[in-house]
Design a protein around this motif. Structure first.
Motif, mmCIF file in Angstrom:
data_model
loop_
_atom_site.group_PDB
_atom_site.id
_atom_site.type_symbol
_atom_site.label_atom_id
_atom_site.label_comp_id
_atom_site.label_asym_id
_atom_site.label_seq_id
_atom_site.Cartn_x
_atom_site.Cartn_y
_atom_site.Cartn_z
ATOM 1 N N PRO A 192 25.698 -19.664 35.389
ATOM 2 C CA PRO A 192 26.163 -19.682 34.051
ATOM 3 C C PRO A 192 25.598 -21.075 33.367
ATOM 4 O O PRO A 192 25.349 -20.987 32.326
ATOM 5 C CB PRO A 192 27.630 -19.751 34.171
ATOM 6 N N LYS A 193 25.550 -22.109 34.180
ATOM 7 C CA LYS A 193 25.104 -23.380 33.472
ATOM 8 C C LYS A 193 23.764 -23.163 33.167
ATOM 9 O O LYS A 193 23.156 -23.670 32.383
ATOM 10 C CB LYS A 193 25.480 -24.483 34.710
ATOM 11 N N LYS A 194 23.001 -22.814 34.350
ATOM 12 C CA LYS A 194 21.558 -22.574 33.675
ATOM 13 C C LYS A 194 21.342 -21.732 32.621
ATOM 14 O O LYS A 194 20.315 -22.036 31.810
ATOM 15 C CB LYS A 194 20.646 -22.119 35.060
ATOM 16 N N LEU A 195 22.022 -20.532 32.495
ATOM 17 C CA LEU A 195 21.892 -19.558 31.240
ATOM 18 C C LEU A 195 22.329 -20.433 29.863
ATOM 19 O O LEU A 195 21.419 -20.331 28.958
ATOM 20 C CB LEU A 195 23.042 -18.467 31.346
ATOM 21 N N LEU A 196 23.210 -21.159 29.873
ATOM 22 C CA LEU A 196 23.670 -21.963 28.841
ATOM 23 C C LEU A 196 22.842 -23.060 28.489
ATOM 24 O O LEU A 196 22.429 -23.254 27.385
ATOM 25 C CB LEU A 196 25.185 -22.413 28.976
ATOM 26 N N ASP A 197 22.176 -23.670 29.496
ATOM 27 C CA ASP A 197 21.067 -24.655 29.405
ATOM 28 C C ASP A 197 19.940 -24.101 28.677
ATOM 29 O O ASP A 197 19.381 -24.888 27.842
ATOM 30 C CB ASP A 197 20.967 -25.175 30.667
ATOM 31 N N LEU A 198 19.485 -22.812 29.127
ATOM 32 C CA LEU A 198 18.489 -22.109 28.416
ATOM 33 C C LEU A 198 18.753 -21.742 26.786
ATOM 34 O O LEU A 198 17.897 -22.238 25.871
ATOM 35 C CB LEU A 198 18.086 -20.889 29.218
ATOM 36 N N VAL A 199 19.911 -21.553 26.525
ATOM 37 C CA VAL A 199 20.141 -21.329 25.328
ATOM 38 C C VAL A 199 20.108 -22.527 24.265
ATOM 39 O O VAL A 199 19.851 -22.578 23.354
ATOM 40 C CB VAL A 199 21.574 -20.484 25.013
ATOM 41 N N ASP A 200 20.573 -23.765 25.153
ATOM 42 C CA ASP A 200 20.793 -24.878 24.414
ATOM 43 C C ASP A 200 19.483 -25.380 24.145
ATOM 44 O O ASP A 200 19.134 -25.886 23.138
ATOM 45 C CB ASP A 200 21.613 -25.882 25.237
ATOM 46 N N ALA A 201 18.654 -25.235 25.085
ATOM 47 C CA ALA A 201 17.049 -25.811 24.814
ATOM 48 C C ALA A 201 16.548 -25.177 23.701
ATOM 49 O O ALA A 201 15.873 -25.479 22.797
ATOM 50 C CB ALA A 201 16.181 -25.474 26.171
ATOM 51 N N GLU A 202 16.816 -23.455 23.438
ATOM 52 C CA GLU A 202 16.441 -22.995 22.404
ATOM 53 C C GLU A 202 16.696 -23.199 21.040
ATOM 54 O O GLU A 202 15.995 -23.446 20.197
ATOM 55 C CB GLU A 202 16.543 -21.403 22.647
ATOM 56 N N VAL A 203 18.155 -23.627 21.219
ATOM 57 C CA VAL A 203 18.913 -24.093 19.953
ATOM 58 C C VAL A 203 18.384 -25.316 19.588
ATOM 59 O O VAL A 203 17.821 -25.595 18.447
ATOM 60 C CB VAL A 203 20.436 -24.129 20.277
ATOM 61 N N ASN A 204 18.002 -26.195 20.263
ATOM 62 C CA ASN A 204 17.689 -27.581 19.966
ATOM 63 C C ASN A 204 16.255 -27.314 19.563
ATOM 64 O O ASN A 204 15.731 -27.827 18.814
ATOM 65 C CB ASN A 204 17.369 -28.559 21.327
ATOM 66 N N TYR A 205 15.514 -26.471 20.018
ATOM 67 C CA TYR A 205 13.962 -26.357 19.718
ATOM 68 C C TYR A 205 14.157 -25.665 18.284
ATOM 69 O O TYR A 205 13.173 -26.358 17.504
ATOM 70 C CB TYR A 205 13.201 -25.363 20.607
ATOM 71 N N TRP A 206 14.644 -24.739 18.065
ATOM 72 C CA TRP A 206 14.732 -24.203 16.601
ATOM 73 C C TRP A 206 15.196 -25.039 15.669
ATOM 74 O O TRP A 206 14.768 -25.055 14.521
ATOM 75 C CB TRP A 206 15.315 -22.722 16.680
#
Length: 94
Positions: A42-56
């Protein structure tokens, strides 16, 4: 007839929804260890979403206009991560 939002507005709405529905700001809810029975990480999944949020967030601030495919892929990623959290009994905020 109501006008559909433009692509930038649609992505901003999706980003706002993700920020309020996924526990991106609660890293302490995860505990890894020998007795942990996570399905996926779950932490890696949320890290992936967080990175996408920051990118966009940054890309839109710089004037990048997301394509329909970008919006669709990001939405699909978020739905999949949400399902992954549910499999691990981690509740999203709704």
């Amino acid at each position: 007839m109501e006008r559909k939002p433009d692509r930038v507005s649609a992505m901003k709405q999706l980003l706002d929804q993700v920020k309020t529905s996924l526990p991106l700001d609660q890293p302490g809810i995860f505990s890894c260890g020998p007795t942990n029975n996570c399905v996926g990480c779950p932490k890696k999944l949320l890290d992936l979403v967080d990175a996408e949020v920051n990118y966009w967030d940054a890309a839109i601030a710089q004037g990048v206009i997301p394509s329909f495919g970008d919006i669709s892929r990001f939405g699909k990623l978020c739905r999949n991560v949400s399902r992954g959290l549910q499999r691990n009994d981690i509740q999203s905020h709704h």
